[in-house]
Design a protein around this motif. Structure first.
Motif, PDB file in Angstrom:
ATOM      1  N   VAL A  21       6.606  -4.656  -1.209  1.00 14.44           N
ATOM      2  CA  VAL A  21       6.414  -5.379  -2.464  1.00 14.44           C
ATOM      3  C   VAL A  21       6.103  -4.370  -3.558  1.00 14.44           C
ATOM      4  N   VAL A  22       6.876  -4.441  -4.656  1.00 11.17           N
ATOM      5  CA  VAL A  22       6.712  -3.503  -5.766  1.00 11.17           C
ATOM      6  C   VAL A  22       6.553  -4.261  -7.077  1.00 11.17           C
ATOM      7  N   GLU A  23       5.997  -3.579  -8.048  1.00  9.12           N
ATOM      8  CA  GLU A  23       5.871  -4.126  -9.396  1.00  9.12           C
ATOM      9  C   GLU A  23       6.892  -3.416 -10.277  1.00  9.12           C
ATOM     10  N   VAL A  24       7.680  -4.200 -11.011  1.00 13.71           N
ATOM     11  CA  VAL A  24       8.694  -3.643 -11.901  1.00 13.71           C
ATOM     12  C   VAL A  24       8.227  -3.818 -13.333  1.00 13.71           C
ATOM     13  N   LEU A  55       4.525   7.522   0.115  1.00 17.37           N
ATOM     14  CA  LEU A  55       5.480   6.435   0.284  1.00 17.37           C
ATOM     15  C   LEU A  55       4.788   5.112   0.003  1.00 17.37           C
ATOM     16  N   ILE A  56       5.562   4.102  -0.337  1.00 19.21           N
ATOM     17  CA  ILE A  56       5.053   2.747  -0.481  1.00 19.21           C
ATOM     18  C   ILE A  56       5.719   1.910   0.605  1.00 19.21           C
ATOM     19  N   GLY A  57       4.945   1.055   1.254  1.00 16.45           N
ATOM     20  CA  GLY A  57       5.487   0.219   2.321  1.00 16.45           C
ATOM     21  C   GLY A  57       4.446  -0.075   3.375  1.00 16.45           C
ATOM     22  N   ASP A  78       0.838  -1.203   0.000  1.00 18.47           N
ATOM     23  CA  ASP A  78       0.000   0.000   0.000  1.00 18.47           C
ATOM     24  C   ASP A  78       0.871   1.251   0.000  1.00 18.47           C
ATOM     25  N   THR A  79       0.287   2.354  -0.459  1.00 21.04           N
ATOM     26  CA  THR A  79       0.949   3.648  -0.350  1.00 21.04           C
ATOM     27  C   THR A  79       0.325   4.416   0.807  1.00 21.04           C
ATOM     28  N   PHE A  80       1.079   5.349   1.355  1.00 21.89           N
ATOM     29  CA  PHE A  80       0.598   6.178   2.454  1.00 21.89           C
ATOM     30  C   PHE A  80       1.323   7.518   2.395  1.00 21.89           C
ATOM     31  N   THR A  81       0.867   8.476   3.180  1.00 26.33           N
ATOM     32  CA  THR A  81       1.449   9.811   3.180  1.00 26.33           C
ATOM     33  C   THR A  81       2.228  10.045   4.466  1.00 26.33           C
ATOM     34  N   SER A  82       3.407  10.632   4.307  1.00 24.07           N
ATOM     35  CA  SER A  82       4.206  11.073   5.447  1.00 24.07           C
ATOM     36  C   SER A  82       4.760  12.436   5.075  1.00 24.07           C
ATOM     37  N   GLY A  83       4.461  13.436   5.884  1.00 20.35           N
ATOM     38  CA  GLY A  83       4.817  14.799   5.506  1.00 20.35           C
ATOM     39  C   GLY A  83       4.054  15.145   4.245  1.00 20.35           C
TER      40      GLY A  83
END
Length: 152
Positions: free
Chosen positions: A148-151, A49-51, A40-45
């Motif tokens: 986990v990412v998609e390339v 971000l992804i993680g 999942d993506t999320f917001t920081s500042g």
């Protein structure tokens, strides 16, 4: 003794059937484990971000996606105690389609707080092939989390 000889073939058939069901179940578990979903993506500042929110992630978006064989800059962020965040940082990537494994990034230490996280480190990462990649992040030699990412 003759009665045992009569039912022995039946017992063997039953046991073979149970074993086949057990193997099929094990294959389903392995298959489910290999079908990882992109993190999942999320917001920081002011960054996306992804993680794993509240644990670890790196800045991710249009400019910071993965293309096979192309390096890019990624800023990792970590949330945790001083003890958890002490030590070197290493990322080991595993392609879920091919089981190819590579050391993606490594540094001796993490920097301090940044963008709302307790620690951070800039990195340049490159993954050699397309597919779904599991990025295991180690801090001080211990698994800290996975992204986990998609390339493409």
């Amino acid at each position: 003794m003759k009665n045992w000889l009569k039912i022995l073939p039946l017992l063997l058939i039953i046991l073979a059937g149970c074993h086949a069901k057990e193997e099929a179940g094990a294959q389903q578990v392995v298959q489910k484990e290999s079908e990882l979903e992109v993190s999942d993506t999320f917001t920081s500042g002011s960054y996306t971000l992804i993680g794993e929110e509240g644990r670890l992630g790196f800045i991710y978006g249009e400019a910071a996606t993965f293309k096979a064989g192309q390096p890019n800059k990624y800023m990792w962020h970590f949330w945790g105690t001083d003890d958890e965040l002490d030590g070197g940082f290493k990322v080991i990537g595993t392609n879920q389609d091919t089981n190819e494994e590579v050391v993606v990034f490594e540094t001796n230490e993490l920097a301090g707080a940044h963008n709302g996280a307790d620690a951070h480190t800039p990195s340049s990462m490159q993954l050699p092939s397309s597919g779904t990649w599991e990025l295991d992040a180690y801090v001080g030699g211990d698994l800290f989390g996975t992204v986990v990412v998609e390339v493409k």
